[in-house]
Write an enzyme that holds these catalytic residues in place. Structure first.
Site, PDB file in Angstrom:
ATOM      1  N   SER A 101       0.808  -1.213   0.000  1.00 15.22           N
ATOM      2  CA  SER A 101       0.000   0.000   0.000  1.00 15.22           C
ATOM      3  C   SER A 101       0.849   1.274   0.000  1.00 15.22           C
ATOM      4  O   SER A 101       1.602   1.511  -0.931  1.00 15.22           O
ATOM      5  CB  SER A 101      -0.971  -0.058   1.185  1.00 15.22           C
ATOM      6  OG  SER A 101      -1.992   0.881   1.060  1.00 15.22           O
ATOM      7  N   ASP A 112      11.186   4.207  -9.448  1.00 19.02           N
ATOM      8  CA  ASP A 112      10.932   4.665 -10.817  1.00 19.02           C
ATOM      9  C   ASP A 112      11.674   5.945 -11.163  1.00 19.02           C
ATOM     10  O   ASP A 112      12.004   6.180 -12.330  1.00 19.02           O
ATOM     11  CB  ASP A 112       9.431   4.875 -11.046  1.00 19.02           C
ATOM     12  CG  ASP A 112       8.684   3.582 -11.285  1.00 19.02           C
ATOM     13  OD1 ASP A 112       9.279   2.488 -11.135  1.00 19.02           O
ATOM     14  OD2 ASP A 112       7.484   3.649 -11.623  1.00 19.02           O
ATOM     15  N   LYS A 127      -0.489  -4.226  -3.567  1.00 18.88           N
ATOM     16  CA  LYS A 127      -1.802  -3.624  -3.317  1.00 18.88           C
ATOM     17  C   LYS A 127      -1.871  -2.307  -4.082  1.00 18.88           C
ATOM     18  O   LYS A 127      -1.573  -1.251  -3.560  1.00 18.88           O
ATOM     19  CB  LYS A 127      -2.049  -3.383  -1.824  1.00 18.88           C
ATOM     20  CG  LYS A 127      -3.462  -2.885  -1.556  1.00 18.88           C
ATOM     21  CD  LYS A 127      -3.685  -2.667  -0.085  1.00 18.88           C
ATOM     22  CE  LYS A 127      -5.101  -2.234   0.201  1.00 18.88           C
ATOM     23  NZ  LYS A 127      -5.394  -0.868  -0.190  1.00 18.88           N
TER      24      LYS A 127
END
Length: 187
Positions: A101, A112, A127
Site C-alpha cells: 500500500s 521509478d 496492493k
C-alpha cells in the site's frame, strides 16, 4: 556512514518521524554516505503519508503516483515539490512480501525516479488499489475507489515491486544491517 531508519507503517506522523530520524542518524556533523530505510512488514496505512515521504527524497516535479478512478473521471497526479528534499545521498529501501500500500507508493516512486535501490528477497505485496472503509451493519466493507500507477506506468496490483537487488542473506528475523550487508557498506 549509513543512516538506518525503520518505518513500520505510514501515518499522519510518518514524515515528521522520518525527518527527525534522518537528523538523528546524520549526527552532529550532519553527514551520512547513504540512507537505508527498512520497510519490511510495513503494510502501508495512510496513503498521503507515502506520497509526502517520497517528497523528502525527490526533486521538484518528479512524479510520485497517479490515481485513476472510474472511467471518465480525471486522473489525479501527485508530484514532488522539491522543498527541503534530499536528492544527493544514495538511498536503499529494504522490502519484503508484506510491504504494501502506502509503503509501495513510497518505494515505487523512489525506484521509478532512480532515486533508490530496492532490496529484497521477494516482490512486495502488490496492493495497487485505494480503498475506503464504509460502515455496514455494525462492521465495515472496503470499497475500492481508485487504482494507482507508478511514475513509469506500472500497475502494482497483484504483482508488487520487483527489487533491484536480492541480498545473499535476509531471513524474516534478520536485522536490516544483515540484509543490506552485501549490498552497501553499512559502516
Amino acid at each position: 556512514k549509513v543512516g538506518l531508519l525503520k518505518v513500520p507503517s505510514f501515518s499522519t506522523n510518518t514524515v515528521t518521524e522520518m525527518v527527525n530520524g534522518l537528523r538523528a542518524v546524520a549526527g552532529d556533523d550532519g553527514k551520512v554516505d547513504a540512507i537505508a530505510i527498512d520497510l519490511r512488514g510495513n503494510v502501508g496505512g495512510y496513503m498521503p503519508a507515502g506520497v509526502d515521504a517520497a517528497k523528502l527524497f525527490l526533486p521538484a516535479r518528479a512524479h510520485i503516483i497517479a490515481e485513476i478512478g472510474k472511467p471518465g473521471s480525471p486522473i489525479k497526479t501527485y508530484d514532488a515539490d522539491g522543498i527541503g528534499a534530499e536528492t544527493n545521498i544514495p538511498v536503499y529501501l529494504l522490502v519484503d512480501k508484506r510491504t504494501a500500500s502506502a509503503a509501495e507508493i513510497f518505494a515505487a516512486a523512489l525506484q521509478d525516479n532512480r532515486r533508490a535501490v530496492v532490496v529484497g528477497t521477494s516482490n512486495t505485496f502488490g496492493k495497487g488499489r485505494i480503498q475506503n472503509v464504509q460502515p455496514l451493519n455494525g462492521s465495515g466493507v472496503a470499497v475500492t475507489r481508485a487504482r494507482y500507477v507508478t511514475p513509469s506506468g506500472r500497475d502494482l496490483h497483484g504483482v508488487g515491486i520487483i527489487p533491484n537487488k536480492e541480498p545473499q542473506k535476509c531471513e524474516m528475523n534478520d536485522s536490516a544491517r544483515t540484509c543490506l550487508g552485501d549490498v552497501v557498506d553499512m559502516n
